[in-house]
Design a protein around this motif. Sequence first.
Motif, PDB file in Angstrom:
ATOM      1  N   ASP A 263       2.669 -14.614  22.452  1.00  0.00           N
ATOM      2  CA  ASP A 263       1.472 -14.790  23.454  1.00  0.00           C
ATOM      3  C   ASP A 263       2.201 -14.483  24.660  1.00  0.00           C
ATOM      4  N   TYR A 264       3.163 -14.864  25.228  1.00  0.00           N
ATOM      5  CA  TYR A 264       3.599 -14.618  26.762  1.00  0.00           C
ATOM      6  C   TYR A 264       5.141 -14.334  26.428  1.00  0.00           C
ATOM      7  N   VAL A 265       5.338 -13.253  27.461  1.00  0.00           N
ATOM      8  CA  VAL A 265       6.760 -12.884  27.731  1.00  0.00           C
ATOM      9  C   VAL A 265       7.135 -13.149  29.225  1.00  0.00           C
ATOM     10  N   PHE A 266       8.109 -13.624  29.510  1.00  0.00           N
ATOM     11  CA  PHE A 266       8.717 -14.138  30.846  1.00  0.00           C
ATOM     12  C   PHE A 266      10.012 -13.151  30.839  1.00  0.00           C
ATOM     13  N   VAL A 267      10.371 -12.442  32.069  1.00  0.00           N
ATOM     14  CA  VAL A 267      11.679 -11.448  31.957  1.00  0.00           C
ATOM     15  C   VAL A 267      12.024 -11.444  33.194  1.00  0.00           C
ATOM     16  N   ASP A 268      13.480 -11.680  33.406  1.00  0.00           N
ATOM     17  CA  ASP A 268      14.026 -11.507  34.623  1.00  0.00           C
ATOM     18  C   ASP A 268      15.121 -10.458  34.530  1.00  0.00           C
ATOM     19  N   PRO A 269      14.897  -9.305  34.738  1.00  0.00           N
ATOM     20  CA  PRO A 269      15.834  -8.231  34.526  1.00  0.00           C
ATOM     21  C   PRO A 269      16.985  -8.108  35.350  1.00  0.00           C
TER      22      PRO A 269
ATOM     23  N   VAL B 176       5.720  -6.323  20.837  1.00  0.00           N
ATOM     24  CA  VAL B 176       5.461  -7.742  20.206  1.00  0.00           C
ATOM     25  C   VAL B 176       4.254  -8.670  20.914  1.00  0.00           C
ATOM     26  N   LEU B 177       3.934  -8.136  21.933  1.00  0.00           N
ATOM     27  CA  LEU B 177       2.828  -9.005  22.721  1.00  0.00           C
ATOM     28  C   LEU B 177       1.539  -8.690  21.863  1.00  0.00           C
ATOM     29  N   LYS B 178       0.838  -9.799  21.645  1.00  0.00           N
ATOM     30  CA  LYS B 178      -0.767  -9.921  21.353  1.00  0.00           C
ATOM     31  C   LYS B 178      -1.573  -9.047  22.220  1.00  0.00           C
ATOM     32  N   PRO B 179      -2.493  -8.445  21.902  1.00  0.00           N
ATOM     33  CA  PRO B 179      -3.554  -7.828  22.798  1.00  0.00           C
ATOM     34  C   PRO B 179      -4.122  -8.828  23.688  1.00  0.00           C
ATOM     35  N   GLY B 180      -4.251  -8.395  24.983  1.00  0.00           N
ATOM     36  CA  GLY B 180      -4.794  -9.038  25.923  1.00  0.00           C
ATOM     37  C   GLY B 180      -3.805 -10.285  26.523  1.00  0.00           C
ATOM     38  N   ARG B 181      -2.549 -10.316  26.169  1.00  0.00           N
ATOM     39  CA  ARG B 181      -1.764 -11.241  26.580  1.00  0.00           C
ATOM     40  C   ARG B 181      -0.848 -10.808  27.491  1.00  0.00           C
ATOM     41  N   TRP B 182       0.017 -11.694  28.288  1.00  0.00           N
ATOM     42  CA  TRP B 182       0.620 -11.270  29.477  1.00  0.00           C
ATOM     43  C   TRP B 182       2.295 -11.319  29.533  1.00  0.00           C
ATOM     44  N   MET B 183       2.708 -10.910  30.468  1.00  0.00           N
ATOM     45  CA  MET B 183       4.204 -10.691  30.438  1.00  0.00           C
ATOM     46  C   MET B 183       4.447 -10.962  32.190  1.00  0.00           C
ATOM     47  N   THR B 184       5.271 -11.533  32.615  1.00  0.00           N
ATOM     48  CA  THR B 184       5.576 -11.938  33.938  1.00  0.00           C
ATOM     49  C   THR B 184       7.238 -11.564  34.169  1.00  0.00           C
ATOM     50  N   VAL B 185       7.384 -10.582  35.322  1.00  0.00           N
ATOM     51  CA  VAL B 185       8.699 -10.132  35.475  1.00  0.00           C
ATOM     52  C   VAL B 185       9.061 -10.532  36.704  1.00  0.00           C
ATOM     53  N   GLU B 186      10.102 -11.450  36.709  1.00  0.00           N
ATOM     54  CA  GLU B 186      10.679 -11.899  38.190  1.00  0.00           C
ATOM     55  C   GLU B 186      11.901 -11.177  38.428  1.00  0.00           C
ATOM     56  N   PHE B 187      11.778 -10.428  39.649  1.00  0.00           N
ATOM     57  CA  PHE B 187      12.715  -9.433  40.086  1.00  0.00           C
ATOM     58  C   PHE B 187      13.347  -9.487  41.495  1.00  0.00           C
TER      59      PHE B 187
END
Length: 180
Positions: A51-57, A113-124
Amino acid sequence: PSLIKEIPITKLLKEHIDKMVRMKGAFSWHPTVITTTGSATRLSLNENSVDYVFVDPPFGANIQYADLNCIWEAWLAVNTSPASEAVESKSHGKSLDDYRRLMANCFKEAYRVLKPGRWMTVEFSNTQATVWNAIQTAMQEAGFVVANVSALDKKQGSFKQVTTVKIAIHTSQAVSFCLG
């Protein structure tokens, strides 16, 4: 830390344990929540299942994680391969383009892996505009569409943020992306 203060380890441990007990009591955990470690280029998750991905690359060339973790990894009997680590590194012969390519592979997995229409936030955060541009390019190569870019005010800067002159506008960003 950027602000140094000696604190007895026993006090820190007690505070940490107390905080964990409070957190566990405050949240109801769902059996569908998954926490995992491993390479973000090969997620062991089904397609369209998240449903949601949060990434801190990783921060480009700022931190060489595998090199810094060698003592911990020796103690834990694990080994990070510098070849698959998403960093810029002269000593490992990795360019900004290598970093962008590795990050694009990670973002492609998030997209998968994200479902269609779902979100990813990238903190950088980085002081080099070229690294920020590489992150944006990698996300777009993976298929994400930028929905929002905003600055985060964390109130307390890192050691590098406090002690160095900012040479780029993009020092701390949060980016929200939506599957198209």
